[in-house]
Design a protein around this motif. Structure first.
Motif, short mmCIF file in Angstrom:
data_model
loop_
_atom_site.label_atom_id
_atom_site.label_comp_id
_atom_site.label_asym_id
_atom_site.label_seq_id
_atom_site.Cartn_x
_atom_site.Cartn_y
_atom_site.Cartn_z
N UNK A 104 0.85 -1.18 0.00
CA UNK A 104 0.00 0.00 0.00
C UNK A 104 0.89 1.24 0.00
N UNK A 105 0.34 2.36 -0.43
CA UNK A 105 1.11 3.60 -0.53
C UNK A 105 1.63 4.01 0.84
N UNK A 106 2.92 4.36 0.90
CA UNK A 106 3.51 4.81 2.15
C UNK A 106 3.73 3.71 3.17
N UNK A 107 3.78 2.47 2.71
CA UNK A 107 3.91 1.35 3.65
C UNK A 107 5.27 1.32 4.34
N UNK A 108 6.32 1.61 3.62
CA UNK A 108 7.67 1.58 4.20
C UNK A 108 7.89 2.76 5.13
N UNK A 109 8.68 2.54 6.16
CA UNK A 109 8.88 3.55 7.20
C UNK A 109 9.79 4.69 6.74
N UNK A 110 10.59 4.48 5.70
CA UNK A 110 11.48 5.55 5.25
C UNK A 110 12.92 5.09 5.24
N UNK A 111 13.84 6.02 5.53
CA UNK A 111 15.26 5.71 5.48
C UNK A 111 15.65 4.72 6.57
N UNK A 112 16.80 4.08 6.35
CA UNK A 112 17.30 3.14 7.34
C UNK A 112 16.83 1.72 7.06
N UNK A 113 16.64 0.95 8.11
CA UNK A 113 16.21 -0.43 7.97
C UNK A 113 14.93 -0.52 7.15
N UNK A 114 14.89 -1.34 6.10
CA UNK A 114 13.66 -1.51 5.32
C UNK A 114 12.58 -2.21 6.15
N UNK A 115 11.61 -1.46 6.61
CA UNK A 115 10.56 -2.01 7.47
C UNK A 115 9.26 -1.26 7.22
N UNK A 116 8.16 -1.88 7.62
CA UNK A 116 6.87 -1.23 7.48
C UNK A 116 6.67 -0.23 8.63
N UNK A 117 5.88 0.80 8.35
CA UNK A 117 5.60 1.78 9.40
C UNK A 117 4.75 1.13 10.49
N UNK A 118 4.79 1.68 11.70
CA UNK A 118 4.21 0.99 12.86
C UNK A 118 2.73 0.61 12.74
N UNK A 119 1.90 1.48 12.17
CA UNK A 119 0.47 1.14 12.10
C UNK A 119 0.24 -0.08 11.22
N UNK A 120 0.91 -0.12 10.06
CA UNK A 120 0.80 -1.28 9.18
C UNK A 120 1.38 -2.51 9.85
N UNK A 121 2.52 -2.34 10.51
CA UNK A 121 3.16 -3.47 11.18
C UNK A 121 2.26 -4.07 12.26
N UNK A 122 1.57 -3.21 13.00
CA UNK A 122 0.67 -3.70 14.05
C UNK A 122 -0.48 -4.50 13.47
N UNK A 123 -1.06 -4.02 12.36
CA UNK A 123 -2.15 -4.75 11.72
C UNK A 123 -1.68 -6.11 11.22
N UNK A 124 -0.51 -6.13 10.60
CA UNK A 124 0.00 -7.40 10.08
C UNK A 124 0.39 -8.34 11.22
N UNK A 125 0.97 -7.80 12.28
CA UNK A 125 1.32 -8.64 13.43
C UNK A 125 0.08 -9.32 13.99
#
Length: 205
Positions: A104-125
């Motif tokens: 989804x748009x804006x899913x990645x958290x940005x620079x640094x470690x390639x990870x999903x942003x917290x809200x998306x990560x919480x839903x997927x967790x």
């Protein structure tokens, strides 16, 4: 934690890397990852290793992305990553690979470690949790620790629904044997042929 490609881009040739690993100053951890020390590997290092080894645009996701963002008190025995459903992914010890239909748009958290942003990560967790109780924990703890707000979770869920990509809230896990953590295998980097470094721990790189 660096990939072999990153080491070559820094001018460190394959032979130099092999010699440092043989001398137990560095440690090879998988086909693509090299630990540039021989001490314990902490959380962010283990996450980088998962990204290097899985490849294919993998993002650290779910509970692992929450821990990398600073959430404490959650289990971290396995690193969770997500990849596109059409992407072939290897079996990697200590890594759970989850297929997603699209980003989804804006899913990645940005620079640094390639990870999903917290809200998306919480839903997927929550979606990948092994029980309803664990799913509730993964949604509640990031809010309690002020990493995300309830409104941000709701907005992320609406973004998912608008894109037609879920989550369905039917809990899921890695879908094939090639995406599961291989049981009984070591999750530590090898410093030499018969020397195993301590297991990953902690929260920093």
């Amino acid at each position: 934690m660096l990939s072999r490609d990153q080491l070559r881009s820094l001018g460190i040739e394959r032979g130099v890397t092999a010699r440092l690993v043989h001398d137990r100053r560095w440690a090879a951890w998988g086909r693509h990852s090299v630990v540039t020390h021989c001490a314990d590997v902490e959380l962010v290092g283990a996450c980088w290793r998962a990204v290097h080894e899985v490849g294919g645009g993998a993002l650290v996701d779910g509970v692992s992305a929450l821990r990398a963002a600073g959430v404490s008190g959650l289990d971290g025995s396995v690193v969770h990553v997500s990849v596109h459903s059409l992407q072939r992914s290897p079996t990697v010890d200590g890594v759970a690979v989850h297929k997603v239909s699209r980003r989804v748009e804006g899913e990645a958290a940005g620079a640094g470690l390639p990870r999903t942003r917290p809200a998306i990560a919480a839903l997927r967790a929550a979606q990948w949790a092994v029980s309803d109780r664990q799913a509730a924990l993964y949604l509640a703890v990031p809010v309690q620790q002020r990493l995300v707000t309830g409104a941000q979770l709701e907005a992320a869920l609406e973004q998912y629904r608008a894109g037609g990509v879920g989550p369905s809230w039917r809990r899921s896990s890695p879908t094939s044997s090639t995406e599961r953590t291989r049981s009984g295998s070591s999750t530590s980097p090898r410093c030499a042929a018969d020397v195993v470094c301590p297991s990953p721990r902690g929260r920093s790189s």
